[in-house]
Scaffold this motif. Structure first.
Motif, mmCIF file in Angstrom:
data_model
loop_
_atom_site.group_PDB
_atom_site.id
_atom_site.type_symbol
_atom_site.label_atom_id
_atom_site.label_comp_id
_atom_site.label_asym_id
_atom_site.label_seq_id
_atom_site.Cartn_x
_atom_site.Cartn_y
_atom_site.Cartn_z
ATOM 1 N N ASP A 152 -4.017 87.550 -6.101
ATOM 2 C CA ASP A 152 -3.470 88.548 -7.018
ATOM 3 C C ASP A 152 -2.033 88.177 -7.401
ATOM 4 O OD1 ASP A 152 -1.902 89.193 -4.839
ATOM 5 O OD2 ASP A 152 -3.047 90.990 -4.311
ATOM 6 N N ALA A 153 -1.411 89.062 -8.149
ATOM 7 C CA ALA A 153 -0.072 88.762 -8.674
ATOM 8 C C ALA A 153 0.927 88.522 -7.539
ATOM 9 C CB ALA A 153 0.402 89.897 -9.565
ATOM 10 N N ALA A 154 0.697 89.187 -6.406
ATOM 11 C CA ALA A 154 1.619 89.049 -5.282
ATOM 12 C C ALA A 154 1.320 87.796 -4.449
ATOM 13 C CB ALA A 154 1.554 90.292 -4.404
ATOM 14 N N GLY A 155 0.280 87.078 -4.799
ATOM 15 C CA GLY A 155 -0.057 85.860 -4.063
ATOM 16 C C GLY A 155 -0.956 86.111 -2.858
ATOM 17 N N ALA A 156 -1.499 87.326 -2.728
ATOM 18 C CA ALA A 156 -2.401 87.624 -1.609
ATOM 19 C C ALA A 156 -3.853 87.384 -2.043
ATOM 20 C CB ALA A 156 -2.217 89.069 -1.173
ATOM 21 N N LEU A 157 -4.740 87.258 -1.064
ATOM 22 C CA LEU A 157 -6.164 87.080 -1.374
ATOM 23 C C LEU A 157 -6.687 88.292 -2.145
ATOM 24 C CD1 LEU A 157 -8.249 85.686 1.618
ATOM 25 C CD2 LEU A 157 -7.657 84.561 -0.531
ATOM 26 N N GLN A 158 -7.302 88.019 -3.268
ATOM 27 C CA GLN A 158 -7.812 89.115 -4.097
ATOM 28 C C GLN A 158 -9.077 89.728 -3.484
ATOM 29 O OE1 GLN A 158 -7.024 88.905 -8.024
ATOM 30 N NE2 GLN A 158 -7.856 90.948 -8.162
ATOM 31 N N ILE A 159 -9.836 88.916 -2.762
ATOM 32 C CA ILE A 159 -11.094 89.392 -2.168
ATOM 33 C C ILE A 159 -10.943 89.336 -0.647
ATOM 34 C CG2 ILE A 159 -13.597 89.042 -2.090
ATOM 35 C CD1 ILE A 159 -13.384 87.401 -4.655
ATOM 36 N N PRO A 160 -10.475 90.414 0.000
ATOM 37 C CA PRO A 160 -10.226 90.361 1.439
ATOM 38 C C PRO A 160 -11.431 89.909 2.266
ATOM 39 C CG PRO A 160 -9.264 92.335 0.507
ATOM 40 C CD PRO A 160 -10.039 91.686 -0.592
ATOM 41 N N VAL A 161 -12.630 90.277 1.846
ATOM 42 C CA VAL A 161 -13.794 89.885 2.636
ATOM 43 C C VAL A 161 -13.978 88.363 2.646
ATOM 44 C CG1 VAL A 161 -15.414 90.262 0.741
ATOM 45 C CG2 VAL A 161 -16.240 90.311 3.073
ATOM 46 N N LEU A 162 -13.471 87.687 1.630
ATOM 47 C CA LEU A 162 -13.501 86.221 1.642
ATOM 48 C C LEU A 162 -12.648 85.697 2.797
ATOM 49 C CD1 LEU A 162 -14.218 83.447 0.320
ATOM 50 C CD2 LEU A 162 -12.122 83.700 -1.029
ATOM 51 N N GLY A 163 -11.525 86.357 3.040
ATOM 52 C CA GLY A 163 -10.665 85.979 4.159
ATOM 53 C C GLY A 163 -11.402 86.118 5.487
ATOM 54 N N VAL A 164 -12.127 87.225 5.649
ATOM 55 C CA VAL A 164 -12.906 87.432 6.878
ATOM 56 C C VAL A 164 -13.932 86.318 7.030
ATOM 57 C CG1 VAL A 164 -14.470 88.994 8.084
ATOM 58 C CG2 VAL A 164 -12.599 89.929 6.699
ATOM 59 N N PHE A 165 -14.571 85.993 5.924
ATOM 60 C CA PHE A 165 -15.612 84.959 5.967
ATOM 61 C C PHE A 165 -15.023 83.622 6.401
ATOM 62 C CE2 PHE A 165 -18.178 81.594 4.064
ATOM 63 C CZ PHE A 165 -19.435 81.929 4.539
ATOM 64 N N ILE A 166 -13.911 83.252 5.795
ATOM 65 C CA ILE A 166 -13.290 81.958 6.127
ATOM 66 C C ILE A 166 -12.872 81.947 7.600
ATOM 67 C CG2 ILE A 166 -11.287 80.477 5.688
ATOM 68 C CD1 ILE A 166 -11.492 81.301 2.732
ATOM 69 N N ASN A 167 -12.292 83.038 8.048
ATOM 70 C CA ASN A 167 -11.851 83.141 9.437
ATOM 71 C C ASN A 167 -12.977 83.092 10.434
ATOM 72 O OD1 ASN A 167 -9.167 83.197 9.884
ATOM 73 N ND2 ASN A 167 -8.939 85.342 9.278
ATOM 74 N N GLU A 168 -13.982 83.936 10.181
ATOM 75 C CA GLU A 168 -15.018 84.126 11.197
ATOM 76 C C GLU A 168 -16.155 83.135 11.085
ATOM 77 O OE1 GLU A 168 -16.340 88.140 11.164
ATOM 78 O OE2 GLU A 168 -14.387 88.925 11.815
ATOM 79 N N GLU A 169 -16.592 82.889 9.853
ATOM 80 C CA GLU A 169 -17.812 82.097 9.697
ATOM 81 C C GLU A 169 -17.508 80.605 9.649
ATOM 82 O OE1 GLU A 169 -21.025 83.496 9.373
ATOM 83 O OE2 GLU A 169 -19.980 85.317 10.009
ATOM 84 N N LEU A 170 -16.481 80.242 8.930
ATOM 85 C CA LEU A 170 -16.247 78.809 8.743
ATOM 86 C C LEU A 170 -15.521 78.193 9.928
ATOM 87 C CD1 LEU A 170 -15.404 78.745 4.942
ATOM 88 C CD2 LEU A 170 -17.564 78.192 6.055
ATOM 89 N N ARG A 171 -14.793 79.005 10.660
ATOM 90 C CA ARG A 171 -14.084 78.475 11.829
ATOM 91 C C ARG A 171 -15.027 78.306 13.008
ATOM 92 N NH1 ARG A 171 -8.578 80.065 11.051
ATOM 93 N NH2 ARG A 171 -8.109 78.893 9.189
ATOM 94 N N ALA A 172 -16.048 79.148 13.036
ATOM 95 C CA ALA A 172 -16.916 79.210 14.209
ATOM 96 C C ALA A 172 -17.627 77.875 14.447
ATOM 97 C CB ALA A 172 -17.916 80.338 14.056
#
Ligand code: ADP
Ligand code: MG
Length: 373
Positions: A353-373
């Motif tokens: 988003d304009a502030a530079g944060a992830l626009q889709i928070p659930v994508l962050g969860v996915f990257i953290n939980e699923e791709l790291r595992a």
């Protein structure tokens, strides 16, 4: 037989009565589930859950109405943002125009002749069903010459004021003619001439990448392109979709606070909104409940992480290495300084988003939980 039939008939009647009672009961306790996450929306399937896009449609209308300009349109946006849905919905949104939707995925073609055959067939089907207009056929073999004639004949038709031919996922065109670029160049030339010389015919192509990323072929041939960007739905539109998907949906079944939370988790990404919506209703019906609560959203999200895996994973996989690093950092909630090309890359895809944060928070969860595992 006459002696036994009345008895059998009674059994059937009782059985049918029970079925009907069970169905009536089920309908009275179950919520309708009109959300559609799996397929692009169409006028006959999912029209009421097609939301927003008024500004885009207004822009398309405006460009079509400006008859002296021979511009073509490019609808650009990330995957699963609603490009195909919008194109398929155009016939009901633009009543003054004969809209033809052409999809290279549904019409696998490998030669120029097959391309024109498929295009003309689709155009005739759609003009007949949406506008009750008979379009001309191709004369003889499907060649560049007969296609040129066909476009001329369309332009001369008195019944129709305007034609909009939409080619979905136009990047695929380049894969149609492997090896030989000559056919592709001629096809692009024909499309270009059609835009320039046929007053009533406009071309709309949709795709993920802007022309400058696709290279010279597109830049050289699509002159005077008007780029239209398609992105996520805003908060009001998203909440309204989730809380009132169809007119007969029970008021209050999905309270506004639940809709708002889903909007926050998905950033208004259209596919995810529909996925959360459909999973939420499934959950309520399974638990025989009639009202959603805030706590339901986290269960729905767990399921969405699984069912949306393909979509979420592809966002990450499509990203170049430096962008992946930034996505990983943003996913942990860290402050990542994003600038230059990376920022542009992420903004184009509606990922920050304009502030530079992830626009889709659930994508962050996915990257953290699923791709790291
Ligand atoms: N205008 C809209 N309103 C609500 N949901 C939408 C809208 N457009 C798309 N969607 C949802 O997003 C999903 C993906 O849309 P689609 O048209 O296939 O995207 P794209 O062609 O950009 O990949 C659809 O299946 C639908 O669930
Ligand atoms: Mg699509």
């Amino acid at each position: 037989l006459g002696r036994f039939l009345p008895e059998a008939l009674d059994v059937w009647k009782a059985y049918a009565r029970d079925l009907l009672a069970a169905a009536t009961h089920k309908a009275s306790v179950e919520l309708p589930n009109p959300f559609r996450a799996a397929q692009p929306l169409r006028p006959d399937q999912g029209r009421s859950v097609f939301r927003g896009r008024h500004e885009l449609i207004g822009n398309i209308e405006g460009i079509l109405a400006a008859s002296e300009q021979s511009s073509s349109l490019a609808l650009l946006g990330p995957r699963r943002c609603g490009k195909t849905s919008l194109l398929q919905m155009l016939p009901v949104m633009l009543p003054d125009c004969v809209c033809v939707f052409f999809d290279l995925q549904d019409n696998p073609v490998s030669t120029v002749s097959e391309f024109f055959h498929a295009l003309v067939r689709r155009a005739r089907e759609q003009a007949r069903s949406y506008r009750k207009i008979e379009l001309p056929t191709l004369e003889g073999e499907a060649t560049f010459e007969s296609a040129t004639r066909w476009f001329e004949k369309l332009d001369e038709m008195a019944e129709a004021r305007r034609f909009l031919i939409s080619i979905d996922e136009f990047e695929r065109l380049k894969d149609l003619f492997p090896g030989d670029n000559r056919d592709l160049l001629r096809l692009m030339g024909l499309l270009r001439a059609t835009i320039q010389h046929r007053r009533k015919i406009r071309l709309l192509v949709s795709g993920v990448a802007p022309f400058e990323e696709l290279g010279r072929l597109w830049n050289d041939h699509f002159i005077n392109v008007r780029e239209l960007r398609i992105g996520h739905l805003d908060q009001q539109t998203s909440v309204d979709l989730l809380c009132h998907p169809i007119p007969e949906f029970p008021a209050g079944a999905v309270p506004e606070e639940v809709g708002k939370l889903i909007y926050q988790r998905t950033g208004g990404q259209p596919y995810l909104l529909q996925l959360y919506g459909t999973l939420l209703i499934n959950r309520l019906n399974l638990m025989e409940r009639s009202t959603a609560e805030i706590d339901d959203v986290k269960f729905v999200e767990e399921e969405a992480l699984m069912q949306g895996r393909y979509y979420l994973e592809n966002i990450y996989k499509d990203a170049p290495e430096p962008v992946r690093k930034v996505l990983e950092a943003l996913a942990t909630g860290a402050e990542a300084s994003v600038s230059g090309d990376t920022r542009r890359w992420l903004e184009r895809r509606c990922l920050i988003d304009a502030a530079g944060a992830l626009q889709i928070p659930v994508l962050g969860v996915f990257i953290n939980e699923e791709l790291r595992a």
